[in-house]
Design an enzyme around this catalytic site. Structure first.
Site, PDB file in Angstrom:
ATOM      1  N   TYR A  66      14.546  25.091  65.650  1.00 24.16           N
ATOM      2  CA  TYR A  66      13.615  26.109  65.162  1.00 24.16           C
ATOM      3  C   TYR A  66      14.387  27.146  64.372  1.00 24.16           C
ATOM      4  O   TYR A  66      15.570  27.392  64.600  1.00 24.16           O
ATOM      5  CB  TYR A  66      12.846  26.768  66.322  1.00 24.16           C
ATOM      6  CG  TYR A  66      13.459  28.039  66.846  1.00 24.16           C
ATOM      7  CD1 TYR A  66      13.157  29.272  66.255  1.00 24.16           C
ATOM      8  CD2 TYR A  66      14.344  28.010  67.925  1.00 24.16           C
ATOM      9  CE1 TYR A  66      13.724  30.437  66.732  1.00 24.16           C
ATOM     10  CE2 TYR A  66      14.911  29.171  68.401  1.00 24.16           C
ATOM     11  CZ  TYR A  66      14.601  30.391  67.811  1.00 24.16           C
ATOM     12  OH  TYR A  66      15.173  31.539  68.268  1.00 24.16           O
TER      13      TYR A  66
ATOM     14  N   LEU B   2      20.000  30.611  76.216  1.00 24.55           N
ATOM     15  CA  LEU B   2      21.443  30.507  75.995  1.00 24.55           C
ATOM     16  C   LEU B   2      22.241  30.856  77.239  1.00 24.55           C
ATOM     17  O   LEU B   2      23.235  30.192  77.577  1.00 24.55           O
ATOM     18  CB  LEU B   2      21.858  31.409  74.832  1.00 24.55           C
ATOM     19  CG  LEU B   2      21.380  30.984  73.439  1.00 24.55           C
ATOM     20  CD1 LEU B   2      21.800  32.015  72.403  1.00 24.55           C
ATOM     21  CD2 LEU B   2      21.933  29.604  73.070  1.00 24.55           C
TER      22      LEU B   2
ATOM     23  N   TRP C 107      13.338  35.211  75.163  1.00 19.44           N
ATOM     24  CA  TRP C 107      13.378  33.768  75.413  1.00 19.44           C
ATOM     25  C   TRP C 107      14.681  33.152  74.915  1.00 19.44           C
ATOM     26  O   TRP C 107      15.332  32.387  75.625  1.00 19.44           O
ATOM     27  CB  TRP C 107      12.178  33.116  74.717  1.00 19.44           C
ATOM     28  CG  TRP C 107      12.019  31.642  74.956  1.00 19.44           C
ATOM     29  CD1 TRP C 107      11.373  31.032  75.975  1.00 19.44           C
ATOM     30  CD2 TRP C 107      12.528  30.586  74.116  1.00 19.44           C
ATOM     31  NE1 TRP C 107      11.429  29.659  75.839  1.00 19.44           N
ATOM     32  CE2 TRP C 107      12.140  29.364  74.703  1.00 19.44           C
ATOM     33  CE3 TRP C 107      13.267  30.561  72.941  1.00 19.44           C
ATOM     34  CZ2 TRP C 107      12.470  28.139  74.145  1.00 19.44           C
ATOM     35  CZ3 TRP C 107      13.591  29.328  72.385  1.00 19.44           C
ATOM     36  CH2 TRP C 107      13.194  28.136  72.984  1.00 19.44           C
ATOM     37  N   ASP C 108      15.072  33.458  73.670  1.00 19.57           N
ATOM     38  CA  ASP C 108      16.308  32.893  73.098  1.00 19.57           C
ATOM     39  C   ASP C 108      17.514  33.197  73.973  1.00 19.57           C
ATOM     40  O   ASP C 108      18.338  32.330  74.280  1.00 19.57           O
ATOM     41  CB  ASP C 108      16.575  33.479  71.711  1.00 19.57           C
ATOM     42  CG  ASP C 108      15.414  33.339  70.760  1.00 19.57           C
ATOM     43  OD1 ASP C 108      14.360  33.944  71.036  1.00 19.57           O
ATOM     44  OD2 ASP C 108      15.582  32.654  69.749  1.00 19.57           O
ATOM     45  N   THR C 109      17.608  34.473  74.356  1.00 21.39           N
ATOM     46  CA  THR C 109      18.759  34.920  75.142  1.00 21.39           C
ATOM     47  C   THR C 109      18.801  34.229  76.491  1.00 21.39           C
ATOM     48  O   THR C 109      19.857  33.762  76.934  1.00 21.39           O
ATOM     49  CB  THR C 109      18.701  36.443  75.340  1.00 21.39           C
ATOM     50  OG1 THR C 109      18.667  37.082  74.058  1.00 21.39           O
ATOM     51  CG2 THR C 109      19.898  36.940  76.126  1.00 21.39           C
TER      52      THR C 109
END
Length: 613
Positions: free
Chosen positions: A97, A194, A189-191
């Protein structure tokens, strides 16, 4: 879902992108075709409850090219929620994405995709902070981003330099394995993906990218400070604290909590004084007072049950009484009644009651407590004024005197302020309940225009709405108010019996009048954690008022206040310890027992459809 074989699925999260979506899809298809076979990839437009023509454009693009699909949602899922939903419909083994504004130079797309497709890495992510990148970032973006990434690296032990660059690729199996534990559905969400991937030992490639901002932005108070900060704290707790707490450590922690509470009682209660005064008092009456105070706890549980029932949650009185015991024990340890948060956590984790409703039920209980004791104090004060008995009280409060007198003066001042604030708060709640104006959303949007503000506004609206539900319901108001009156009448009766245990020569009527006034003022004063003169506000207010309104000597009044407060605190901490053991209430255990509650709590019911040729 497309029937052809697809190796790579690219998701474009789209929220009100009518002006740029067509160009973004064209550039994406062209770039993918430059290094992948024509039929080996697909582009999914994850349209997220848009308010413009984005859905229509996405549907047109899907109809024009069989490599394009459209995932539609009627309601806003949030950035992370939209991505997850689209990834679930994707056919590829490599999931990608990037942001639809194409801020990241698309010449990096091949490196991103091939890092995962080749099997060398499980996750790949671009970085605007690594050496070798070109990122023209204005201070309004760079400063908060630097602070956020520094906090994530420090608190969550992450090795990534740029967690929120919207340019990532995942191995399908790895991503869905990580997503089992990811709770955020918005900007964090991204953090979280990861950080949890690093904890899972997965291979992550971070590489520098050229990045150019396509639109101006501002630091958002709600999203950046409250939203992201709270998510860092939650993830830190779950990853760093939760694994270290077991059932055994929970019991040990509960025992230590009780011992600390008992130790802190000595800060404002001289143990020698307590023992001496208790030795001088009638032990039978002191015991009776303690037993009566024990009776107030199931009443508190019944009242809390009635409040929750009005909010749509029915729970056992025993469980709720235990939760109150635990939170009140915490209030003896933590400043500013921070122990109340423990109860909200327990009912959320163990029974699935959302945080907004949990805190709202607490707020309702506190409002009724303050209203009840303020009304009791005000009624007695009016009666005293009508009988001309306030002159001695005025002299005691505003004349010079010892520390106890000064403490009493401060206590009465604080109590008056708290009582007025309680009635003002109730008035505001009732007025807002009868108004068509949404004061919560109006206030929030003044602070922030970011999409995350909608999420915050929903939480606050639920909280305020729950408070209004009970406060504006006449039957609920009477039921909860009556229970509150019974609780505080028994509380006063305990103090009166303790005074009687000291053999005071005062009529029962006078004791009841003084008891209602002294206990009410003392408890109102305890709302603020102030202890001038080294004496607790409760003891100071109780002593001054009893001395001013009765012939009882100051040493006896102070001794009775000490014993009265000691009885109530001892019952509280003993009940708190027993409840922790019986209910096995560990914050970590509670979270584990309620897995999945957080997701269902914030994710709205949505109508999601997929458009494809």
């Amino acid at each position: 879902m497309a029937s052809r074989s697809v190796a790579v699925s690219v998701v474009l999260p789209a929220y009100n992108e009518a002006g740029t979506l067509r160009k973004t899809v064209d550039v994406t298809l062209e770039t993918l075709a430059s290094f992948l076979p024509h039929d080996s990839f697909e582009v999914i437009v994850a349209e997220d409850g848009c308010e413009d023509r984005t859905p229509e454009i996405a549907a047109e693009l899907a109809a024009e090219d069989d490599r394009v699909r459209h995932v539609h949602s009627d309601d806003r899922l949030g950035r992370g929620g939209a991505l997850e939903r689209a990834f679930q419909t994707a056919a590829g083994e490599t999931l990608v994405y990037f942001d639809t504004d194409l801020a990241t130079d698309m010449r990096h797309l091949e490196e991103l995709v091939e890092a995962v497709r080749s099997g060398e890495y499980d996750i790949a992510t671009g970085s605007r902070r690594m050496q070798g990148r070109k990122a023209d970032r204005p201070a309004s973006r760079d400063i908060p981003s630097s602070g956020f990434n520094a906090l994530v690296r420090l608190c969550l032990r992450s090795d990534i330099s740029d967690h929120q660059c919207g340019f990532k690729a995942f191995d399908r199996e790895v991503l869905f394995s990580v997503l089992e534990d990811v709770e955020d559905s918005h900007w964090f969400w991204d953090t979280e993906v990861l950080v949890r991937a690093q904890r899972g030992g997965y291979r992550i490639k971070e590489f520098p990218v050229d990045w150019t901002p396509r639109a101006d932005t501002k630091v958002d108070l709600i999203r950046d400070v409250f939203g992201m900060g709270s998510q860092i704290g939650r993830t830190w707790w779950q990853l760093s604290v939760q694994p270290r707490i077991t059932r055994r450590t929970s019991v040990v922690a509960g025992t230590l909590l009780t011992l600390i509470a008992l130790a802190l009682m000595t800060v404002y209660l001289d143990p020698a004084t307590v023992l001496a005064e208790m030795a001088a008092a009638d032990p039978v009456l002191v015991t009776v007072a303690g037993l009566i105070y024990v009776l107030t706890w199931p009443l508190r549980g019944l009242r809390y049950r009635d409040i929750l029932e009005r909010l749509g949650y029915r729970e056992r009185v025993g469980f709720l009484t235990g939760a109150i015991f635990i939170s009140q024990t915490g209030n003896l340890v933590f400043p500013a009644r921070a122990g109340d948060a423990v109860r909200a956590y327990v009912v959320k984790a163990r029974r699935g009651i959302p945080y907004p409703s949990g805190f709202a039920s607490l707020a309702i209980e506190r409002v009724f407590d303050l209203l009840t004791i303020a009304a009791l104090a005000g009624t007695v004060f009016v009666g005293l004024a009508l009988t001309g008995a306030t002159s001695d009280l005025q002299a005691a409060l505003f004349g010079s005197g010892p520390d106890a007198q000064q403490s009493g003066r401060v206590a009465v001042t604080v109590a008056a302020g708290v009582g007025v604030a309680a009635f003002v708060a109730l008035g505001a709640i009732l007025v807002s309940a009868r108004s068509d104006t949404n004061y919560v959303r109006t206030t929030v949007t003044r602070l922030s225009s970011d999409s995350y503000a909608d999420y915050v506004a929903e939480i606050l609206e639920r909280f305020v709405g729950d408070v209004q539900t009970v406060a504006s319901d006449r039957r609920a108001f009477v039921t909860v108010g009556t229970a509150s009156l019974l609780v505080w009448t028994l509380d006063v009766l305990v103090a009166v019996i303790v005074l009687a245990a000291f053999g005071v020569d005062v009529s029962l009527a006078a004791l009841l009048v003084v008891g209602f006034f002294a206990v009410s003022v003392g408890n109102l004063a305890k709302v603020l954690p102030l202890t001038p003169g080294g004496i607790g506000l409760y003891e100071g207010a109780f002593t001054v008022l009893v001395v001013a309104l009765t012939p009882i000597a100051a040493p006896v009044a102070l001794g009775a206040a000490v014993v009265d407060h000691a009885i109530k605190n001892i019952v509280t901490v003993v009940g708190g310890l027993a409840s922790m053991i019986v209910l096995n209430v560990s914050l970590t255990t509670a979270v584990e027992e309620s897995s999945g509650v957080a997701d269902s709590e914030v994710e709205p019911d949505t109508d999601v459809s997929v458009s494809e040729p």
